[in-house]
Design a protein around this motif. Structure first.
Motif, PDB file in Angstrom:
ATOM      1  N   THR A 146       0.836  -1.203   0.000  1.00  0.00           N
ATOM      2  CA  THR A 146       0.000   0.000   0.000  1.00  0.00           C
ATOM      3  C   THR A 146       0.868   1.249   0.000  1.00  0.00           C
ATOM      4  OG1 THR A 146      -1.768  -1.184   1.156  1.00  0.00           O
ATOM      5  CG2 THR A 146      -1.811   1.223   1.275  1.00  0.00           C
ATOM      6  N   VAL A 147       1.912   1.255   0.812  1.00  0.00           N
ATOM      7  CA  VAL A 147       2.816   2.406   0.880  1.00  0.00           C
ATOM      8  C   VAL A 147       3.559   2.573  -0.449  1.00  0.00           C
ATOM      9  CG1 VAL A 147       4.881   3.334   2.014  1.00  0.00           C
ATOM     10  CG2 VAL A 147       3.026   2.350   3.389  1.00  0.00           C
ATOM     11  N   PHE A 148       3.991   1.482  -1.048  1.00  0.00           N
ATOM     12  CA  PHE A 148       4.653   1.573  -2.358  1.00  0.00           C
ATOM     13  C   PHE A 148       3.695   2.153  -3.401  1.00  0.00           C
ATOM     14  CE2 PHE A 148       8.134  -0.776  -0.632  1.00  0.00           C
ATOM     15  CZ  PHE A 148       9.209  -0.553  -1.487  1.00  0.00           C
ATOM     16  N   ALA A 149       2.444   1.724  -3.394  1.00  0.00           N
ATOM     17  CA  ALA A 149       1.456   2.258  -4.342  1.00  0.00           C
ATOM     18  C   ALA A 149       1.222   3.746  -4.085  1.00  0.00           C
ATOM     19  CB  ALA A 149       0.150   1.479  -4.226  1.00  0.00           C
ATOM     20  N   TYR A 150       1.155   4.118  -2.815  1.00  0.00           N
ATOM     21  CA  TYR A 150       1.003   5.529  -2.469  1.00  0.00           C
ATOM     22  C   TYR A 150       2.171   6.345  -3.036  1.00  0.00           C
ATOM     23  CZ  TYR A 150       1.606   9.711   0.328  1.00  0.00           C
ATOM     24  OH  TYR A 150       1.837  11.002   0.722  1.00  0.00           O
ATOM     25  N   LEU A 151       3.388   5.853  -2.842  1.00  0.00           N
ATOM     26  CA  LEU A 151       4.567   6.576  -3.327  1.00  0.00           C
ATOM     27  C   LEU A 151       4.566   6.726  -4.846  1.00  0.00           C
ATOM     28  CD1 LEU A 151       7.632   5.422  -1.201  1.00  0.00           C
ATOM     29  CD2 LEU A 151       6.689   7.730  -1.431  1.00  0.00           C
ATOM     30  N   GLU A 152       4.117   5.698  -5.544  1.00  0.00           N
ATOM     31  CA  GLU A 152       4.074   5.759  -7.011  1.00  0.00           C
ATOM     32  C   GLU A 152       3.158   6.872  -7.500  1.00  0.00           C
ATOM     33  OE1 GLU A 152       3.072   1.988  -8.755  1.00  0.00           O
ATOM     34  OE2 GLU A 152       4.763   0.997  -7.792  1.00  0.00           O
ATOM     35  N   ASN A 153       2.164   7.214  -6.689  1.00  0.00           N
ATOM     36  CA  ASN A 153       1.186   8.228  -7.085  1.00  0.00           C
ATOM     37  C   ASN A 153       1.400   9.565  -6.379  1.00  0.00           C
ATOM     38  OD1 ASN A 153      -0.575   6.644  -8.907  1.00  0.00           O
ATOM     39  ND2 ASN A 153      -0.761   5.369  -7.088  1.00  0.00           N
ATOM     40  N   SER A 154       2.540   9.728  -5.720  1.00  0.00           N
ATOM     41  CA  SER A 154       2.831  10.956  -4.981  1.00  0.00           C
ATOM     42  C   SER A 154       3.714  11.885  -5.790  1.00  0.00           C
ATOM     43  CB  SER A 154       3.549  10.618  -3.673  1.00  0.00           C
ATOM     44  OG  SER A 154       2.699   9.872  -2.840  1.00  0.00           O
ATOM     45  N   ASN A 155       3.735  13.120  -5.357  1.00  0.00           N
ATOM     46  CA  ASN A 155       4.615  14.110  -5.968  1.00  0.00           C
ATOM     47  C   ASN A 155       6.025  13.868  -5.446  1.00  0.00           C
ATOM     48  OD1 ASN A 155       6.060  16.372  -6.752  1.00  0.00           O
ATOM     49  ND2 ASN A 155       4.372  17.781  -6.344  1.00  0.00           N
ATOM     50  N   GLU A 156       6.936  13.539  -6.320  1.00  0.00           N
ATOM     51  CA  GLU A 156       8.300  13.199  -5.897  1.00  0.00           C
ATOM     52  C   GLU A 156       9.037  14.380  -5.298  1.00  0.00           C
ATOM     53  OE1 GLU A 156      10.765  13.427 -10.046  1.00  0.00           O
ATOM     54  OE2 GLU A 156       9.499  11.673  -9.723  1.00  0.00           O
TER      55      GLU A 156
END
Length: 153
Positions: free
Chosen positions: A83-93
């Protein structure tokens, strides 16, 4: 929990790795924050391993006799790391660590989220405690369950 700076998160991770977080402070938000720390710098397998090792270290520091009780849950650990990895993929880097952590907690702060993907029977089975089990609910089953709940109201 709202983080005001990145140093609070760095301190949390150091305490986690040292097994020094007081039990009452090892919250869902703290879990997510440490998971975020590992997900930013590692692949999924290594991040899960670091979480697993750290959680076991914490459990020992809480004086839990792991031979008598096993509060560690492999399926939940992997579910939340994914879930955290998916969140990071969709976050502003470009977001700061603090921004990422606060948004993650806001977005995924419901510790019951896993029950949208797993039936209680599967999630709380002995097998799911010991090894990762894929989610057993389909989108259709989740939708049917919501309809049943609405019809009861």
């Amino acid at each position: 929990m709202i983080y005001t700076n990145d140093e609070e998160i760095i301190r949390l991770v150091k305490e986690f790795e040292a097994g020094a977080i007081p039990r009452k402070e090892w919250t869902h938000a703290a879990h997510l924050t440490v998971a975020l720390w590992y997900a930013r710098d590692h692949d999924l397998d290594l991040a899960v391993e670091k979480m697993r090792v750290g959680i076991f270290n914490l459990l020992k520091s809480f004086d839990i006799d792991l031979a008598k009780e096993m509060p560690y849950h492999e399926t939940l650990t992997v579910f939340w790391m994914r879930t955290v990895f998916a969140y990071l993929e969709n976050s502003n880097e470009r977001d700061s660590l603090r921004q990422l952590a606060n948004n993650l907690i806001k977005t995924c702060g419901d510790s019951g989220l896993s029950l949208k993907f797993y039936s209680r029977e599967v999630l709380f089975s002995v097998e799911a405690l010991a090894k990762y089990i894929e989610p057993d609910l389909t989108v259709a089953e989740i939708f049917d369950d919501k309809l049943k709940q609405q019809n009861k109201s």
